[in-house]
Design a protein around this motif. Structure first.
Motif, PDB file in Angstrom:
ATOM      1  N   SER A 160      -8.961  -1.373 -20.549  1.00  0.00           N
ATOM      2  CA  SER A 160      -9.259  -0.109 -19.866  1.00  0.00           C
ATOM      3  C   SER A 160      -9.548   0.966 -20.920  1.00  0.00           C
ATOM      4  CB  SER A 160      -8.062   0.314 -19.007  1.00  0.00           C
ATOM      5  OG  SER A 160      -8.074   1.715 -18.783  1.00  0.00           O
ATOM      6  N   PHE A 201      -1.787  -6.038 -14.851  1.00  0.00           N
ATOM      7  CA  PHE A 201      -1.618  -5.244 -13.638  1.00  0.00           C
ATOM      8  C   PHE A 201      -1.171  -3.815 -13.990  1.00  0.00           C
ATOM      9  CE2 PHE A 201       1.985  -3.912 -10.874  1.00  0.00           C
ATOM     10  CZ  PHE A 201       1.289  -3.586  -9.710  1.00  0.00           C
ATOM     11  N   HIS A 202      -0.279  -3.708 -14.956  1.00  0.00           N
ATOM     12  CA  HIS A 202       0.209  -2.384 -15.343  1.00  0.00           C
ATOM     13  C   HIS A 202      -0.877  -1.569 -16.058  1.00  0.00           C
ATOM     14  CE1 HIS A 202       4.474  -2.751 -14.229  1.00  0.00           C
ATOM     15  NE2 HIS A 202       4.343  -4.027 -14.518  1.00  0.00           N
ATOM     16  N   TRP A 207       9.301   3.787 -13.390  1.00  0.00           N
ATOM     17  CA  TRP A 207       8.326   2.676 -13.316  1.00  0.00           C
ATOM     18  C   TRP A 207       8.313   1.910 -14.642  1.00  0.00           C
ATOM     19  CZ3 TRP A 207       4.601   1.123  -9.533  1.00  0.00           C
ATOM     20  CH2 TRP A 207       3.683   0.174  -9.996  1.00  0.00           C
ATOM     21  N   ARG A 249       0.844  -1.194   0.000  1.00  0.00           N
ATOM     22  CA  ARG A 249       0.000   0.000   0.000  1.00  0.00           C
ATOM     23  C   ARG A 249       0.883   1.250   0.000  1.00  0.00           C
ATOM     24  NH1 ARG A 249      -3.213  -1.123   4.481  1.00  0.00           N
ATOM     25  NH2 ARG A 249      -3.828  -3.027   3.396  1.00  0.00           N
ATOM     26  N   TRP A 259      -6.060   3.408 -13.471  1.00  0.00           N
ATOM     27  CA  TRP A 259      -6.340   4.032 -12.174  1.00  0.00           C
ATOM     28  C   TRP A 259      -5.749   5.449 -12.125  1.00  0.00           C
ATOM     29  CZ3 TRP A 259      -2.857   5.379  -8.159  1.00  0.00           C
ATOM     30  CH2 TRP A 259      -3.458   5.705  -6.938  1.00  0.00           C
ATOM     31  N   LEU A 260      -4.525   5.596 -12.624  1.00  0.00           N
ATOM     32  CA  LEU A 260      -3.923   6.941 -12.675  1.00  0.00           C
ATOM     33  C   LEU A 260      -4.757   7.862 -13.559  1.00  0.00           C
ATOM     34  CD1 LEU A 260      -0.088   6.134 -13.179  1.00  0.00           C
ATOM     35  CD2 LEU A 260      -1.146   7.088 -11.115  1.00  0.00           C
ATOM     36  N   PRO A 280       3.342   0.673  -4.453  1.00  0.00           N
ATOM     37  CA  PRO A 280       2.851  -0.387  -5.340  1.00  0.00           C
ATOM     38  C   PRO A 280       3.975  -1.056  -6.136  1.00  0.00           C
ATOM     39  CG  PRO A 280       2.121   1.794  -6.106  1.00  0.00           C
ATOM     40  CD  PRO A 280       2.730   1.984  -4.754  1.00  0.00           C
ATOM     41  N   ASP A 291      -4.018  -1.847 -15.576  1.00  0.00           N
ATOM     42  CA  ASP A 291      -4.968  -1.440 -14.531  1.00  0.00           C
ATOM     43  C   ASP A 291      -4.419  -0.252 -13.738  1.00  0.00           C
ATOM     44  OD1 ASP A 291      -6.533  -3.471 -15.401  1.00  0.00           O
ATOM     45  OD2 ASP A 291      -6.169  -4.814 -13.699  1.00  0.00           O
ATOM     46  N   TYR A 292      -3.119  -0.281 -13.466  1.00  0.00           N
ATOM     47  CA  TYR A 292      -2.501   0.832 -12.726  1.00  0.00           C
ATOM     48  C   TYR A 292      -2.589   2.118 -13.550  1.00  0.00           C
ATOM     49  CZ  TYR A 292       1.066   3.519 -10.201  1.00  0.00           C
ATOM     50  OH  TYR A 292       1.733   4.488  -9.506  1.00  0.00           O
ATOM     51  N   MET A 293      -2.315   2.008 -14.844  1.00  0.00           N
ATOM     52  CA  MET A 293      -2.438   3.187 -15.718  1.00  0.00           C
ATOM     53  C   MET A 293      -3.878   3.684 -15.753  1.00  0.00           C
ATOM     54  SD  MET A 293      -0.039   1.993 -18.928  1.00  0.00           S
ATOM     55  CE  MET A 293      -0.188   3.530 -19.859  1.00  0.00           C
TER      56      MET A 293
END
Lengths: 221, 221
Positions: free
Chosen positions: B183, B138-139, B96, A43, B145-146, A46, B141-143
């Motif tokens: 996404s 996962f990446h 990243w 958390r 989310w950003l 990430p 999804d992270y993008m």
């Protein structure tokens, strides 16, 4: 209070610690055994790695991004020159050590001799260790060549490039895997950087079950 | 004339190409099949990799260091915000993608499906490909989310972070390994960046013996 989640023998954490100490930014060090961690650590970051810094309510990660942020917000003493050419050279060398040196040397030697033990992942693979010990010679020679022409690695002032290189070499020196006799330039450079007050906290590091090599904390090595 | 030694499907070269094109810096592209090269290439860049840029008599390497240098010397249009917090976030995300995404996804998929073939190093290891295809979710999804919270990856302006991410994703898109339906945020973001004039040269790339996937150059994908 600022807080740095770190691991003692991580070069990426050491680079941030050196930068913080040189700029006299107080920070509480919290050991983060991230390989044993659960969701709390993820958390916080990430990317799932150290260093992670808590600073004025913000969470920062990625060592180079943190160091550049510190350089921009706490400019004294400067760890980057002002001209774009000089700054380029600092960044090129930071990438050289954090990327090329790390892949060819640090992960090969520290990965096998330290992290496998600490993380309980089996025995060192001697092929990797040998490869790292062979490649480090090339890097020490490259540093020696740079220091033939310059006082510090990236030019005439001490910069983040010196801290990045020293961060990696100091981890390897903890287990006595740097041949300081290979280049007198490199040895002199390391002696200068090792004697800085900013280096003291690194020299006091102890990994449980893995004491430092005898010369590790000696200023005369 | 400036010269960029590059390889078409290298994300690190693409990041520099996008930055050069966005800033309208003219450059001659020279394909550098560095795995076939001898001492000439190593003399240009002792790190032995691409991109390498020849600019006004200087030789530059390391993609992030080159891009930051271009940002400092050719500030228009800006690809970094002015505030240290915003700049930190750009650098964090560049790291990243160039570090974590590259290790977990790009090298796993491109390494097996493209580079082994081009460098004649045998057949793809399906375990690596599978691992890359699983991690990319996962990446993305992270993008996503950003991009729920921001217009661009690092904030309200387009930055080096967007170019870095797009450089990696565009290589994977060449071989059709990005699931754009995962996404809608990410798809919209990529459509915006793909339609920029700076992207045109990337969309015209062709690797001999490995034609691009049909949607690769389509702005409506």
């Amino acid at each position: 209070m600022n807080r740095l989640y770190h691991v003692a023998l991580s070069p990426f954490c050491r680079k941030v610690r050196l930068t913080l100490a040189e700029k006299k930014i107080e920070v509480e060090l919290v050991e983060e055994r991230y390989w044993e961690q659960g969701p709390d650590f993820l958390r916080r970051n990430p990317a799932g790695k150290v260093p992670v810094m808590k600073m004025e309510g913000r969470t920062l990660s990625e060592s180079q991004a943190i160091c550049e942020y510190l350089e921009e917000t706490v400019p004294t003493p400067p760890l980057m020159p002002r001209d774009p050419e000089g700054r380029y050279e600092v960044r090129r060398l930071c990438a050289w050590f954090d990327d090329k040196f790390n892949q060819e040397v640090t992960t090969k030697i520290m990965g096998e001799r330290v992290w496998k033990k600490v993380m309980k992942q089996g025995y060192p693979d001697s092929k990797n260790v040998k490869s790292g010990l062979s490649k480090i010679k090339f890097h020490l020679d490259y540093m020696g060549w740079l220091l033939d022409q310059r006082r510090w690695l990236a030019g005439d002032m001490m910069t983040l490039a010196d801290f990045t290189a020293a961060a990696h070499l100091s981890c390897l020196d903890y287990i006595s895997d740097v041949d300081w006799d290979r280049s007198s330039n490199v040895k002199d450079w390391y002696a200068k950087i090792k004697s800085r007050p900013a280096f003291r906290s690194l020299l006091a590091d102890q990994m449980s079950g893995l004491p430092p090599a005898p010369q590790y904390a000696e200023l005369d090595f």
